[in-house]
Design a protein around this motif. Sequence first.
Motif, PDB file in Angstrom:
ATOM      1  N   LYS A 128     -18.681  -7.938   6.948  1.00  0.00           N
ATOM      2  CA  LYS A 128     -17.705  -7.945   5.855  1.00  0.00           C
ATOM      3  C   LYS A 128     -17.376  -6.549   5.316  1.00  0.00           C
ATOM      4  CE  LYS A 128     -21.262  -9.022   2.339  1.00  0.00           C
ATOM      5  NZ  LYS A 128     -21.211  -7.759   1.595  1.00  0.00           N
ATOM      6  N   ASP A 129     -18.301  -5.616   5.395  1.00  0.00           N
ATOM      7  CA  ASP A 129     -18.057  -4.283   4.843  1.00  0.00           C
ATOM      8  C   ASP A 129     -17.711  -3.248   5.905  1.00  0.00           C
ATOM      9  OD1 ASP A 129     -18.590  -5.112   2.191  1.00  0.00           O
ATOM     10  OD2 ASP A 129     -20.760  -4.937   2.551  1.00  0.00           O
ATOM     11  N   ASP A 130     -17.559  -3.681   7.130  1.00  0.00           N
ATOM     12  CA  ASP A 130     -17.258  -2.746   8.216  1.00  0.00           C
ATOM     13  C   ASP A 130     -15.765  -2.790   8.525  1.00  0.00           C
ATOM     14  OD1 ASP A 130     -17.095  -1.276  10.635  1.00  0.00           O
ATOM     15  OD2 ASP A 130     -19.181  -1.767  11.099  1.00  0.00           O
ATOM     16  N   LYS A 131     -15.071  -1.774   8.125  1.00  0.00           N
ATOM     17  CA  LYS A 131     -13.615  -1.736   8.274  1.00  0.00           C
ATOM     18  C   LYS A 131     -13.183  -1.512   9.722  1.00  0.00           C
ATOM     19  CE  LYS A 131     -13.234  -2.379   3.928  1.00  0.00           C
ATOM     20  NZ  LYS A 131     -12.919  -3.744   3.449  1.00  0.00           N
ATOM     21  N   ARG A 132     -14.137  -1.230  10.598  1.00  0.00           N
ATOM     22  CA  ARG A 132     -13.804  -1.053  12.010  1.00  0.00           C
ATOM     23  C   ARG A 132     -13.627  -2.387  12.724  1.00  0.00           C
ATOM     24  NH1 ARG A 132     -18.929   2.191  13.911  1.00  0.00           N
ATOM     25  NH2 ARG A 132     -19.837   0.403  12.794  1.00  0.00           N
ATOM     26  N   VAL A 133     -14.016  -3.478  12.046  1.00  0.00           N
ATOM     27  CA  VAL A 133     -13.953  -4.814  12.637  1.00  0.00           C
ATOM     28  C   VAL A 133     -13.035  -5.698  11.808  1.00  0.00           C
ATOM     29  CG1 VAL A 133     -15.266  -6.808  13.429  1.00  0.00           C
ATOM     30  CG2 VAL A 133     -16.346  -4.543  13.395  1.00  0.00           C
ATOM     31  N   PHE A 134     -12.173  -6.438  12.480  1.00  0.00           N
ATOM     32  CA  PHE A 134     -11.312  -7.429  11.832  1.00  0.00           C
ATOM     33  C   PHE A 134     -11.753  -8.801  12.328  1.00  0.00           C
ATOM     34  CE2 PHE A 134      -7.721 -10.019  10.812  1.00  0.00           C
ATOM     35  CZ  PHE A 134      -7.076  -9.392   9.733  1.00  0.00           C
ATOM     36  N   THR A 135     -12.141  -9.665  11.401  1.00  0.00           N
ATOM     37  CA  THR A 135     -12.558 -11.022  11.772  1.00  0.00           C
ATOM     38  C   THR A 135     -11.446 -12.002  11.418  1.00  0.00           C
ATOM     39  OG1 THR A 135     -13.731 -11.193   9.647  1.00  0.00           O
ATOM     40  CG2 THR A 135     -15.025 -10.573  11.567  1.00  0.00           C
ATOM     41  N   LEU A 136     -10.920 -12.665  12.427  1.00  0.00           N
ATOM     42  CA  LEU A 136      -9.847 -13.644  12.255  1.00  0.00           C
ATOM     43  C   LEU A 136     -10.368 -15.010  12.669  1.00  0.00           C
ATOM     44  CD1 LEU A 136      -6.992 -14.785  11.955  1.00  0.00           C
ATOM     45  CD2 LEU A 136      -6.421 -13.757  14.177  1.00  0.00           C
TER      46      LEU A 136
END
Length: 414
Positions: A279-287
Amino acid sequence: RSGLYDSFGSASDTTHMSHIVTRVSGPVCAAVTAAAASAQHTRRVLFQRWVRPVSFRGGASSSSGFFGDRPFTTTSRRPIASSSYVHHNDDGNPASDTCARAKPGDHGLPIVYHPAYSKPTLPSSHRFPMKVFSGIYKKLLKDGVAVPGQNLFQPARMPSVEELVAAHDEVYIDKFRLGALGDKEMRKIGLPWSPELVERTFAEVAGTILTADLALTCGLAVNTAGGTHHAHYDFGSGYCIVNDLAVTALRVLNNKQVDRVLILDLDVHQGDGTARILKDDKRVFTLSVHCSENFPAVKATSSLDIALPKGTGDDVYIKTVEAALRETIEDFKPQLVLYDAGVDVHENDALGGFAITDEGLIRREALVLDTLVGKGIPVAAFVGGGYDTDMTSLVRRHCILHHVAREIFESNKM
């Protein structure tokens, strides 16, 4: 090799680490291929018959890590760009026993399998379909989609401690490995502990890591398991123990293989563990596109959540997935997609809720894979969830992913 698992990692005077490939057809020979960017990386290996620490091949030395005298080792923590695998050749042709330098993808869509995927034995009444993974493998062999010695790959090592604790609590991983989780914790997971379950869990993570590496090399690769999205930082849930998607995303990012990863979760259940770990890692987008009235009861917050009602059919579902995927690609610009292709969206799934038909599954896989491949975005796909007492039907649903992926791989001459 001594045992099923080996660690391939050696120090080098150059800035490369060897990518080890073994082709098996009676005698075993090893060929060094595909150099990967790294100077002196070796790995802590989690599993070697649970008896002794694994020794590493090559020049790098290892020392005991924070697991003390238990079967773990620790070494330098330099990033690598690829994982090791074994490549099986059972074609019976003596000419094939020589070590070839074929690259992954030269002989078709890369498919990953490990025999431990279905190794644990569960009671016949258990809801989790443990045997489905070996069933997928056998059907792909029968259909000619997976061909030993050509496009079928098996991870040659288990995930390292560093890779696992990037996404999980060290104590939790250690307790699970040793069978020290409490009854309440195991009930939340929903699977009985056994050494075979530990082996299976780590093999599945290793397979997901390898699938991602193959996707980055070839543009598209598919596992025959994977998608354990209900595993959280320090506990397991919903048949998921270690979150292979989160571990793999953080690995490729921390190793500087890519800068942005999209985790596309189309399982009928929300990927709550994945969302909370990252949730706090802006390098990953969870869809996540999931059923609103289904497990988990308390949803997490993904980068983008789309909750559809029970009874959602093909047309609404496909249009929703297409719009969300295209918007995310445009805004986030992922450099790798980890795709959880759960078939529990199917109308006949025991734990589903949607009304997606076989045709709808075909349309979904074609949409996702064609969209991503068409934009030049590497995609690693995983089978995700699926529940049916009719194992033949369940296997067939899962294999839709591999059949569609092969068509796209071949039509795009990847």
